[in-house]
Motif scaffolding. Structure first.
Motif, PDB file in Angstrom:
ATOM      1  N   PHE A 168       0.779  -1.220   0.088  1.00  0.00           N
ATOM      2  CA  PHE A 168       0.080   0.217  -0.077  1.00  0.00           C
ATOM      3  C   PHE A 168       0.945   1.208   0.026  1.00  0.00           C
ATOM      4  CE2 PHE A 168       0.488   1.538   4.560  1.00  0.00           C
ATOM      5  CZ  PHE A 168       1.116   0.495   4.974  1.00  0.00           C
ATOM      6  N   ARG A 169       0.246   2.232  -0.274  1.00  0.00           N
ATOM      7  CA  ARG A 169       0.982   3.762  -0.224  1.00  0.00           C
ATOM      8  C   ARG A 169       0.187   4.660   0.353  1.00  0.00           C
ATOM      9  NH1 ARG A 169       4.607   5.417  -4.689  1.00  0.00           N
ATOM     10  NH2 ARG A 169       4.182   7.600  -4.647  1.00  0.00           N
ATOM     11  N   VAL A 170       0.953   5.832   0.700  1.00  0.00           N
ATOM     12  CA  VAL A 170       0.063   6.893   1.194  1.00  0.00           C
ATOM     13  C   VAL A 170       0.316   7.870   0.148  1.00  0.00           C
ATOM     14  CG1 VAL A 170       0.354   8.650   2.918  1.00  0.00           C
ATOM     15  CG2 VAL A 170       0.884   6.263   3.426  1.00  0.00           C
ATOM     16  N   GLU A 171      -0.515   8.788   0.094  1.00  0.00           N
ATOM     17  CA  GLU A 171      -0.598   9.899  -0.976  1.00  0.00           C
ATOM     18  C   GLU A 171       0.812  10.634  -0.904  1.00  0.00           C
ATOM     19  OE1 GLU A 171      -4.801  11.337  -2.056  1.00  0.00           O
ATOM     20  OE2 GLU A 171      -3.811  12.939  -1.163  1.00  0.00           O
ATOM     21  N   GLY A 172       1.522  10.928  -1.850  1.00  0.00           N
ATOM     22  CA  GLY A 172       2.821  11.466  -1.837  1.00  0.00           C
ATOM     23  C   GLY A 172       3.928  10.554  -2.518  1.00  0.00           C
ATOM     24  N   SER A 173       5.351  10.990  -2.527  1.00  0.00           N
ATOM     25  CA  SER A 173       6.160  10.556  -3.252  1.00  0.00           C
ATOM     26  C   SER A 173       6.821   9.415  -2.558  1.00  0.00           C
ATOM     27  CB  SER A 173       7.427  11.623  -3.118  1.00  0.00           C
ATOM     28  OG  SER A 173       7.668  11.739  -1.917  1.00  0.00           O
ATOM     29  N   ASP A 174       7.674   8.762  -3.659  1.00  0.00           N
ATOM     30  CA  ASP A 174       8.409   7.322  -3.015  1.00  0.00           C
ATOM     31  C   ASP A 174       9.157   7.599  -1.760  1.00  0.00           C
ATOM     32  OD1 ASP A 174       7.294   6.301  -5.186  1.00  0.00           O
ATOM     33  OD2 ASP A 174       9.174   5.903  -6.298  1.00  0.00           O
ATOM     34  N   GLU A 175       9.775   8.941  -1.567  1.00  0.00           N
ATOM     35  CA  GLU A 175      10.506   9.185  -0.740  1.00  0.00           C
ATOM     36  C   GLU A 175       9.835   9.360   0.567  1.00  0.00           C
ATOM     37  OE1 GLU A 175      10.676  10.970  -3.567  1.00  0.00           O
ATOM     38  OE2 GLU A 175      12.437   9.881  -3.898  1.00  0.00           O
ATOM     39  N   LEU A 176       8.575   9.701   0.421  1.00  0.00           N
ATOM     40  CA  LEU A 176       7.717   9.937   1.735  1.00  0.00           C
ATOM     41  C   LEU A 176       7.253   8.361   2.364  1.00  0.00           C
ATOM     42  CD1 LEU A 176       5.844  11.488   3.529  1.00  0.00           C
ATOM     43  CD2 LEU A 176       3.881  11.008   1.906  1.00  0.00           C
ATOM     44  N   GLN A 177       7.341   7.327   1.290  1.00  0.00           N
ATOM     45  CA  GLN A 177       7.070   6.013   1.796  1.00  0.00           C
ATOM     46  C   GLN A 177       8.310   5.536   2.576  1.00  0.00           C
ATOM     47  OE1 GLN A 177       3.854   5.382   0.918  1.00  0.00           O
ATOM     48  NE2 GLN A 177       3.854   7.345  -0.609  1.00  0.00           N
ATOM     49  N   LEU A 178       9.449   6.002   2.014  1.00  0.00           N
ATOM     50  CA  LEU A 178      10.552   5.480   2.880  1.00  0.00           C
ATOM     51  C   LEU A 178      10.742   6.042   4.091  1.00  0.00           C
ATOM     52  CD1 LEU A 178      13.057   5.348  -0.182  1.00  0.00           C
ATOM     53  CD2 LEU A 178      12.124   3.319   1.070  1.00  0.00           C
ATOM     54  N   ALA A 179      10.407   7.454   4.300  1.00  0.00           N
ATOM     55  CA  ALA A 179      10.297   8.170   5.242  1.00  0.00           C
ATOM     56  C   ALA A 179       9.573   7.725   6.345  1.00  0.00           C
ATOM     57  CB  ALA A 179      10.155   9.753   5.142  1.00  0.00           C
ATOM     58  N   ILE A 180       8.430   7.104   6.154  1.00  0.00           N
ATOM     59  CA  ILE A 180       7.372   6.583   6.932  1.00  0.00           C
ATOM     60  C   ILE A 180       8.005   5.470   7.575  1.00  0.00           C
ATOM     61  CG2 ILE A 180       5.136   5.285   7.111  1.00  0.00           C
ATOM     62  CD1 ILE A 180       4.086   7.590   4.977  1.00  0.00           C
ATOM     63  N   ARG A 181       8.608   4.698   6.791  1.00  0.00           N
ATOM     64  CA  ARG A 181       9.059   3.317   7.230  1.00  0.00           C
ATOM     65  C   ARG A 181      10.099   3.693   8.301  1.00  0.00           C
ATOM     66  NH1 ARG A 181      11.901  -1.889   6.171  1.00  0.00           N
ATOM     67  NH2 ARG A 181      14.100  -1.054   6.086  1.00  0.00           N
ATOM     68  N   ASP A 182      11.103   4.541   7.812  1.00  0.00           N
ATOM     69  CA  ASP A 182      12.200   5.035   8.641  1.00  0.00           C
ATOM     70  C   ASP A 182      11.656   5.455  10.181  1.00  0.00           C
ATOM     71  OD1 ASP A 182      14.124   4.222   7.097  1.00  0.00           O
ATOM     72  OD2 ASP A 182      14.480   6.284   6.263  1.00  0.00           O
ATOM     73  N   ALA A 183      10.649   6.111  10.030  1.00  0.00           N
ATOM     74  CA  ALA A 183      10.096   6.741  11.531  1.00  0.00           C
ATOM     75  C   ALA A 183       9.361   5.774  12.025  1.00  0.00           C
ATOM     76  CB  ALA A 183       9.151   7.895  10.984  1.00  0.00           C
ATOM     77  N   GLU A 243       9.189  -1.947  -4.660  1.00  0.00           N
ATOM     78  CA  GLU A 243       9.088  -1.386  -5.910  1.00  0.00           C
ATOM     79  C   GLU A 243       8.164  -2.303  -6.694  1.00  0.00           C
ATOM     80  OE1 GLU A 243      12.057  -0.012  -8.212  1.00  0.00           O
ATOM     81  OE2 GLU A 243      12.806   1.486  -6.887  1.00  0.00           O
ATOM     82  N   PHE A 244       7.043  -1.633  -7.092  1.00  0.00           N
ATOM     83  CA  PHE A 244       5.975  -2.414  -7.973  1.00  0.00           C
ATOM     84  C   PHE A 244       5.388  -1.238  -9.115  1.00  0.00           C
ATOM     85  CE2 PHE A 244       1.766  -3.855  -8.972  1.00  0.00           C
ATOM     86  CZ  PHE A 244       2.080  -5.223  -9.507  1.00  0.00           C
ATOM     87  N   GLY A 245       5.536  -1.856 -10.514  1.00  0.00           N
ATOM     88  CA  GLY A 245       5.119  -1.037 -11.539  1.00  0.00           C
ATOM     89  C   GLY A 245       5.852   0.354 -11.290  1.00  0.00           C
ATOM     90  N   GLY A 246       7.014   0.341 -10.994  1.00  0.00           N
ATOM     91  CA  GLY A 246       7.777   1.711 -10.929  1.00  0.00           C
ATOM     92  C   GLY A 246       7.734   2.628  -9.831  1.00  0.00           C
ATOM     93  N   ARG A 247       6.800   2.364  -8.904  1.00  0.00           N
ATOM     94  CA  ARG A 247       6.606   3.169  -7.618  1.00  0.00           C
ATOM     95  C   ARG A 247       7.160   2.241  -6.331  1.00  0.00           C
ATOM     96  NH1 ARG A 247       0.785   5.599  -7.867  1.00  0.00           N
ATOM     97  NH2 ARG A 247       1.733   7.462  -7.213  1.00  0.00           N
ATOM     98  N   ARG A 248       7.249   2.989  -5.374  1.00  0.00           N
ATOM     99  CA  ARG A 248       7.660   2.527  -3.965  1.00  0.00           C
ATOM    100  C   ARG A 248       6.537   2.502  -3.262  1.00  0.00           C
ATOM    101  NH1 ARG A 248      12.034  -0.151  -2.010  1.00  0.00           N
ATOM    102  NH2 ARG A 248      13.171   0.920  -3.744  1.00  0.00           N
TER     103      ARG A 248
END
Ligand code: PLP
Length: 471
Positions: A409-424, A437-442
């Motif tokens: 799943f993802r949250v509205e926003g950039s690929d970087e945001l998904q990584l930042a959420i996981r880090d937090a 990554e799936f279909g070119g998105r994180r």
């Protein structure tokens, strides 16, 4: 201190650890800097002093366990690594102490018997003919075969070596022919491209199969890719299908793929490292319909079978093909002798080989087939429920509906945001998930491995993500 006294200390500490983890009383993950851990664990002092036993051992173990990643914590949602059943852990201990390096029968008859049994149990689940014991002689007609290895990556390599052995048996003497090719979807686990590299075929000889929006092979496109490879002067000798894929956990349509491979005379390898465990469930095994048409498959018990790392099976429909994967001489091992059992040495990269079967067998015998099936069904049902829940949340979306226990799943926003959420999340230690990554998105990615995870854990996760990334 006797072995029994130290074993009591270890089991006491592990019992406390299990209870603490299950109760979510400690962070699911805590990554101190490595230099600090080397200090905190007093590794240099213990190594110099020796005598790590008794209460000294207990103290060390407590500190060690504090810095583990807690797979039994209900918010462990990250990687496809089994949340081990305690019976499997005890089996690992038995194997550790007996240390029967059972690649040759004389070095571990009981371990070899267990491996033989476990492989036959798996072969039957796939729908292949189990192997008779060598003493019963070869059964009329082909029967299956297999070997347990240290992980799905090694298992995939072994299966592809068997496939190569069928088209190019001279390879062991003359080297890998330059014209071999493999067909596989881009969604394949990286161990497939790596195996092609190790075999000297090269990544460029892995032809990408067209896929649908879920990353599943489109069987009607297989012949076209095969023709393109032939036009390039290549011999496509194996096709790899996923059951299921690593990133989003979808199953390729094996029946149609199997038919295409038969028409083209291509070896079908099914990477079931994660998803072959659905075969234990009468409700879910339809996801693998057609697997019996394959030539080989791999099945990791250390993923969805609650088995401690590692225990991966390479299974082949025709046992003789696995014998063709390797060809070596070692006069101290390969020679005529009394053969009351089976040597697995000929079927594996490994020489010294752990008795991996016991850790899976112990879980199977503790939970029973039915118990394992119920576990796999529960985890898939939870993924479906979480998909429904997350899809309803404003600002959240899922790329596909899950078929297994993996959910992206993802949250509205950039690929970087998904990584930042996981880090937090990792920094606070409340939830531990992975990304893919799936279909070119994180995407953020959950693997529902833990039988203690509930939908409430997911609701709490969503709430925390909202606090980290308010809309
Ligand atoms: C589909 C698939 N194949 C192979 C592997 C590799 O297995 P292992 O990690 O046991 O080497 C994985 C691991 O996640 C996987 O998902």
């Amino acid at each position: 201190m006797t072995f029994e006294e130290d074993a009591r200390i270890v089991s006491r500490e592990l019992d406390r650890y299990l209870a603490e983890s299950l109760a979510a009383g400690k962070p699911v993950i805590r990554q101190a800097p490595i230099e600090r851990l080397v200090e905190e664990l007093e590794l240099a002092r213990h190594a110099a002093e020796g005598g790590l036993s008794g209460e000294k051992l207990a103290g060390f173990l407590r500190r060690y366990l504090e810095s583990t990643t807690r797979l039994h914590h209900p918010a462990y949602l990250a990687h496809q690594v089994a949340v081990p059943h305690p019976s499997g852990a005890l089996a690992s201990m038995v194997d550790g102490l007996t240390n029967n390096a059972m690649a040759i029968y004389e070095m571990g008859p009981a371990a070899a018997a267990v491996e033989f049994f476990v492989l036959n149990w798996m072969l039957a689940k796939v729908g292949w003919v189990p192997s008779p014991s060598p003493r019963q002689g070869t059964a009329p007609g082909a029967h299956g075969g297999g070997v347990l290895t240290h992980g799905g990556s090694l298992a995939n390599l072994t299966a592809l070596l068997a496939a190569r052995g069928r088209v190019a048996p001279q390879t062991w003497a003359t080297g890998t022919p330059a014209d071999l090719a493999v067909l596989a979807p881009a969604e394949s686990h990286y161990s497939i491209a790596r195996a092609a590299g190790i075999m000297g075929i090269g990544r460029n000889a892995v032809y990408a199969l067209p896929v649908d929006s879920g990353g599943r092979i489109r069987p009607e496109e297989i012949a076209g890719v095969w023709r393109r490879a032939r036009a390039d002067g290549r011999r496509p000798f194996a096709l790899v299908a996923n059951a299921c894929s690593t990133a989003v956990g979808l199953y390729d349509p094996l029946e149609e793929i199997g038919a295409a491979c038969r028409d083209l005379g291509v070896w079908l390898h099914v990477d079931g490292a994660h998803g072959a465990s659905a075969l234990v469930s009468p409700k879910l095994r339809g996801l693998l319909r057609g697997i019996e048409l394959a030539d080989s498959t791999v099945w990791d018990a250390h993923k969805l079978m609650r088995t401690p790392t590692l225990c991966a099976a390479v299974l082949v429909r025709d046992a003789t093909t696995l014998e063709g994967a390797f060809e070596q001489d070692a006069s101290y091992l390969f020679h005529d002798k009394e053969r009351p059992g089976i040597d697995f040495l000929h079927r594996t990269v490994e020489c010294t080989k752990a008795g991996l079967g016991l850790r899976f067998f112990a879980v199977l015998a503790a939970m029973g087939e039915r118990g394992l099936a119920e576990y796999v069904e529960r985890q898939s049902a939870l993924a479906a429920e979480a998909h429904e829940y997350i899809s309803r949340q404003p600002g959240f979306s899922c790329p596909v509906a899950p078929q297994a226990n993996i959910l992206c799943f993802r949250v509205e926003g950039s690929d970087e945001l998904q990584l930042a959420i996981r880090d937090a999340l990792i920094a606070t230690g409340t939830h531990y998930l992975s990304t893919a990554e799936f279909g070119g998105r994180r995407y953020l990615r959950i693997a529902f491995m833990n039988p203690a995870t509930t939908i409430e854990v997911i609701a709490d996760l969503v709430e925390r993500i909202r606090q980290i990334a308010p809309r």
